[in-house]
Design an enzyme around this catalytic site. Structure first.
Site, PDB file in Angstrom:
ATOM      1  CD1 TRP A 152     -76.329  56.664  70.508  1.00  0.00           C
ATOM      2  CD2 TRP A 152     -76.429  58.375  69.062  1.00  0.00           C
ATOM      3  NE1 TRP A 152     -75.404  57.619  70.906  1.00  0.00           N
ATOM      4  CE2 TRP A 152     -75.454  58.680  70.034  1.00  0.00           C
ATOM      5  CE3 TRP A 152     -76.663  59.304  68.044  1.00  0.00           C
ATOM      6  CZ2 TRP A 152     -74.706  59.856  70.024  1.00  0.00           C
ATOM      7  CZ3 TRP A 152     -75.924  60.482  68.024  1.00  0.00           C
ATOM      8  CH2 TRP A 152     -74.960  60.750  69.020  1.00  0.00           C
ATOM      9  CG  ASN A 153     -72.891  57.684  65.364  1.00  0.00           C
ATOM     10  OD1 ASN A 153     -73.079  56.469  65.323  1.00  0.00           O
ATOM     11  ND2 ASN A 153     -71.721  58.216  65.119  1.00  0.00           N
ATOM     12  CE  LYS A 176     -77.924  47.019  72.988  1.00  0.00           C
ATOM     13  NZ  LYS A 176     -78.590  48.116  72.338  1.00  0.00           N
ATOM     14  CD  GLU A 251     -64.871  49.835  62.724  1.00  0.00           C
ATOM     15  OE1 GLU A 251     -64.504  51.023  62.780  1.00  0.00           O
ATOM     16  OE2 GLU A 251     -64.347  49.006  61.981  1.00  0.00           O
ATOM     17  CG  LEU A 252     -63.681  50.789  70.011  1.00  0.00           C
ATOM     18  CD1 LEU A 252     -62.633  50.403  71.035  1.00  0.00           C
ATOM     19  CD2 LEU A 252     -65.060  50.315  70.445  1.00  0.00           C
ATOM     20  CB  CYS A 285     -67.034  57.521  64.895  1.00  0.00           C
ATOM     21  SG  CYS A 285     -67.376  56.830  63.286  1.00  0.00           S
ATOM     22  CD  GLU A 382     -65.969  60.190  69.818  1.00  0.00           C
ATOM     23  OE1 GLU A 382     -66.243  59.516  70.827  1.00  0.00           O
ATOM     24  OE2 GLU A 382     -66.002  59.723  68.680  1.00  0.00           O
TER      25      GLU A 382
HETATM   26  P1  NAP Z   1     -72.158  53.519  73.248  1.00  0.00           P
HETATM   27  O1  NAP Z   1     -72.771  54.143  74.446  1.00  0.00           O
HETATM   28  O2  NAP Z   1     -70.892  52.783  73.412  1.00  0.00           O
HETATM   29  O3  NAP Z   1     -73.305  52.596  72.626  1.00  0.00           O
HETATM   30  C1  NAP Z   1     -73.099  51.846  71.461  1.00  0.00           C
HETATM   31  C2  NAP Z   1     -73.905  50.581  71.531  1.00  0.00           C
HETATM   32  O4  NAP Z   1     -73.447  49.818  72.636  1.00  0.00           O
HETATM   33  C3  NAP Z   1     -75.397  50.800  71.761  1.00  0.00           C
HETATM   34  O5  NAP Z   1     -76.124  49.781  71.121  1.00  0.00           O
HETATM   35  C4  NAP Z   1     -75.526  50.659  73.272  1.00  0.00           C
HETATM   36  O6  NAP Z   1     -76.795  50.232  73.683  1.00  0.00           O
HETATM   37  C5  NAP Z   1     -74.513  49.549  73.521  1.00  0.00           C
HETATM   38  N1  NAP Z   1     -74.004  49.498  74.893  1.00  0.00           N
HETATM   39  C6  NAP Z   1     -74.105  50.425  75.878  1.00  0.00           C
HETATM   40  N2  NAP Z   1     -73.535  49.962  77.009  1.00  0.00           N
HETATM   41  C7  NAP Z   1     -73.075  48.723  76.727  1.00  0.00           C
HETATM   42  C8  NAP Z   1     -72.394  47.729  77.483  1.00  0.00           C
HETATM   43  N3  NAP Z   1     -72.067  47.930  78.747  1.00  0.00           N
HETATM   44  N4  NAP Z   1     -72.069  46.581  76.865  1.00  0.00           N
HETATM   45  C9  NAP Z   1     -72.379  46.376  75.576  1.00  0.00           C
HETATM   46  N5  NAP Z   1     -73.045  47.260  74.805  1.00  0.00           N
HETATM   47  C10 NAP Z   1     -73.366  48.431  75.372  1.00  0.00           C
HETATM   48  O7  NAP Z   1     -71.875  54.565  72.109  1.00  0.00           O
HETATM   49  P2  NAP Z   1     -72.890  55.580  71.476  1.00  0.00           P
HETATM   50  O8  NAP Z   1     -73.012  56.724  72.418  1.00  0.00           O
HETATM   51  O9  NAP Z   1     -74.133  54.909  71.031  1.00  0.00           O
HETATM   52  O10 NAP Z   1     -72.121  56.007  70.151  1.00  0.00           O
HETATM   53  C11 NAP Z   1     -71.182  56.993  70.130  1.00  0.00           C
HETATM   54  C12 NAP Z   1     -69.787  56.412  70.179  1.00  0.00           C
HETATM   55  O11 NAP Z   1     -69.623  55.460  69.147  1.00  0.00           O
HETATM   56  C13 NAP Z   1     -68.728  57.459  69.914  1.00  0.00           C
HETATM   57  O12 NAP Z   1     -67.640  57.249  70.755  1.00  0.00           O
HETATM   58  C14 NAP Z   1     -68.367  57.205  68.465  1.00  0.00           C
HETATM   59  O13 NAP Z   1     -67.086  57.661  68.097  1.00  0.00           O
HETATM   60  C15 NAP Z   1     -68.466  55.737  68.386  1.00  0.00           C
HETATM   61  N6  NAP Z   1     -68.644  55.341  66.990  1.00  0.00           N
HETATM   62  C16 NAP Z   1     -67.628  54.694  66.361  1.00  0.00           C
HETATM   63  C17 NAP Z   1     -67.763  54.358  65.032  1.00  0.00           C
HETATM   64  C18 NAP Z   1     -66.684  53.633  64.299  1.00  0.00           C
HETATM   65  O14 NAP Z   1     -66.962  53.140  63.215  1.00  0.00           O
HETATM   66  N7  NAP Z   1     -65.479  53.539  64.826  1.00  0.00           N
HETATM   67  C19 NAP Z   1     -68.934  54.680  64.350  1.00  0.00           C
HETATM   68  C20 NAP Z   1     -69.934  55.354  65.027  1.00  0.00           C
HETATM   69  C21 NAP Z   1     -69.790  55.661  66.363  1.00  0.00           C
HETATM   70  P3  NAP Z   1     -77.871  51.236  74.302  1.00  0.00           P
HETATM   71  O15 NAP Z   1     -78.032  52.345  73.315  1.00  0.00           O
HETATM   72  O16 NAP Z   1     -79.070  50.387  74.382  1.00  0.00           O
HETATM   73  O17 NAP Z   1     -77.338  51.700  75.604  1.00  0.00           O
END
Ligand code: NAP
Length: 479
Positions: A152-153, A176, A251-252, A285, A382
């Site tokens: 979402w970010n 997705k 990408e975590l 991130c 983080e």
């Molecule tokens: P997240 O909770 O991991 O969610 C990311 C995506 O994964 C969303 O589409 C989410 O869907 C889905 N998801 C949730 N639970 C899942 C599961 N069990 N299996 C598969 N997919 C699942 O992360 P976020 O809170 O949206 O984003 C923040 C994180 O992303 C931070 O840690 C940030 O550092 C990281 N990030 C990394 C990068 C990079 O390029 N390395 C860039 C941006 C963000 P729903 O929303 O529908 O639950």
């Protein structure tokens, strides 16, 4: 023109807009209120999407790279035509200031154009032969149907960062997006349709992340998963992929260190540190999570950084002049407030902010904390909020050691004008991206990704295409 609300009820499957009987509410984080609904898919929709993507694959990969590139350029044109409206959508569902949403649309357009051209450079090679009468070729072929999961970010650009190279490589994609920010993905699907991307080549599924990910993992039609999100979910995907040995790009999360050295250009160091920390309300991130300043300039830097942070205007992203929007959710606000409390308990002094701003929405005052110990949560986990913990170091060696003392390694920053030091940092800092005097180091043309627990693989640059190509050796005898 279909009314916005009606449009938002549907997902894009096999070239048609579908209602599913179930829906998800989308919250405006500046009010905490639901302002739109989207259709949520069931498992059979995901299966149909994957099957449709497989049917569309043969024709899409048979196009020339130039033809696929022209199609991606048309998607970029559509995005550009609707830039203002899509930027508003990003701000409504994510909260970020409108100017930053406009920047996100512009970067998405640039990614599309970069990969439209880069697809034409997916070169194989002819290797000087080793045995008489033989020739050895290397051929690059699209990996197949791709399942893409985005966060979402940066809800638009991080989806485009996956979809554009996959399509350029000749793959078909089921996307997705995060259920918290699905509307700009709906807009992207509309742009795909308007640009004439054939049915099945790009599809959109919104709904239960676990169910959709399970289908991507276990359905043999899906040949690759590309994911951006938390390290925690990344680990779950790795476990799930073990069974079918499904290739993953991940990408975590990050925990970026930012080092300010005594030889820096102070004006630039302050300006770029404010960007690295507070852009996207700290929900990036690659946000600077831990700021380390060389002791000899610590007082001056701190005073100037603090003054900059106190000037940042907080408010709803659609209001002119706002630089800090709301956090994405009540949970995100609580977790930031917990980190601030914990920092104070670990010796940190809160110099500004530290509290919720207003009583509606999820706003946090920009916060600067001096001297929190290395064991404080904000130095180890983080933060994803406009919270800047600043501490000091004495020597370059110590700065590098502290920067690397983390299991994460997505990005890092250093403010310095010493050329020798720049090379030493480039060689020794454990991160996928290093911004030197640069608080926003991402560009379409250069690889982006993490080391250690920040991920596997790279997006953007020419590496971004590699993630969607197989490398095949063809040995020809009897020549
Ligand atoms: P997240 O909770 O991991 O969610 C990311 C995506 O994964 C969303 O589409 C989410 O869907 C889905 N998801 C949730 N639970 C899942 C599961 N069990 N299996 C598969 N997919 C699942 O992360 P976020 O809170 O949206 O984003 C923040 C994180 O992303 C931070 O840690 C940030 O550092 C990281 N990030 C990394 C990068 C990079 O390029 N390395 C860039 C941006 C963000 P729903 O929303 O529908 O639950």
């Amino acid at each position: 023109m279909v009314p916005a609300q009606e449009k938002q009820q549907r997902v894009y499957l096999n070239g048609t807009w579908v209602t599913t009987g179930e829906e998800i509410g989308v919250v405006d984080p500046s009010t905490g209120q639901v302002f739109a609904h989207v259709a949520a898919v069931k498992r059979d929709h995901v299966q149909a999407a994957l099957a449709g993507a497989y049917d569309a694959l043969a024709r899409w990969r048979a196009l020339t790279a130039k033809e696929r590139g022209a199609a991606l350029d048309r998607v970029a044109d559509e995005l550009l035509k609707r830039a203002d409206e899509i930027a508003r959508t990003i701000t409504l569902e994510n909260g970020k200031p409108l100017a930053q949403s406009r920047g996100e649309v512009a970067m998405s357009e640039d990614h599309l154009r970069w990969f439209a051209a880069e697809g034409r450079r997916a070169y194989g090679r002819l290797i000087p032969h080793q045995a008489q009468g033989r020739r050895n070729l290397v051929v690059r072929t699209p990996i197949g149907v791709v399942g893409a999961i985005s966060p979402w970010n940066f809800p638009l650009v991080l989806a485009v960062r996956k979809v554009a190279p996959a399509l350029a490589a000749g793959c078909t994609v089921v996307l997705k997006p995060s259920s918290q920010t699905p509307l700009c993905a709906v807009a992207l699907a509309e742009c795909m349709e308007a640009a004439g991307i054939p049915p099945g080549v790009f599809q959109l599924v919104i709904g239960s992340a676990r169910m959709i990910a399970e289908e991507f993992l276990n359905n043999p039609i899906c040949r690759k998963i590309t994911f951006t999100g938390s390290t925690e979910v990344g680990r779950e995907l790795i476990r799930g992929a073990a069974e079918t040995v499904k290739p993953l790009s991940l990408e975590l999360g990050g925990l970026a260190p930012l080092l300010v050295f005594e030889d820096c250009d102070m004006d630039r160091a302050v300006e770029q540190t404010l960007i690295a920390k507070f852009r996207n309300t700290g929900q990036s991130c690659i946000a600077a999570n831990r700021i380390y300043v060389q002791r000899s300039i610590h007082r001056e830097f701190l005073a100037r950084f603090l003054a900059g942070a106190q000037k940042l205007r907080v408010g709803p992203g659609l209001e002119p002049g706002v630089e800090i929007g709301p956090l994405i959710s009540a949970d995100a606000l609580k977790s930031a407030l917990d980190q601030i409390e914990d920092a104070a308990a670990h010796g940190g002094k809160v110099l500004c902010g530290g509290k919720r701003a207003g009583s509606t929405g999820y706003f946090l005052e920009p916060t600067v904390i001096e001297g929190a110990g290395e064991s404080a949560l904000c130095m180890r986990e983080e933060t994803f909020a406009p919270v800047a913990p600043i501490s000091t170091f004495e020597t370059e060696e110590e700065a590098i050691e502290r920067a690397n003392a983390s299991e994460f390694g997505l990005s890092a920053y250093a403010m310095t004008r010493d050329v020798g030091r720049i090379f030493r940092l480039a060689e020794q800092i454990e991160a996928g991206t290093l911004g030197i005097n640069d608080g926003a180091p991402t560009t379409s043309t250069s690889p982006f990704g993490g080391v250690k627990q920040s991920g596997w693989g790279r997006e953007l640059g020419s590496e971004g295409l590699d993630a969607f190509l197989e490398t095949k050796h063809v040995s020809i005898g009897g020549v």
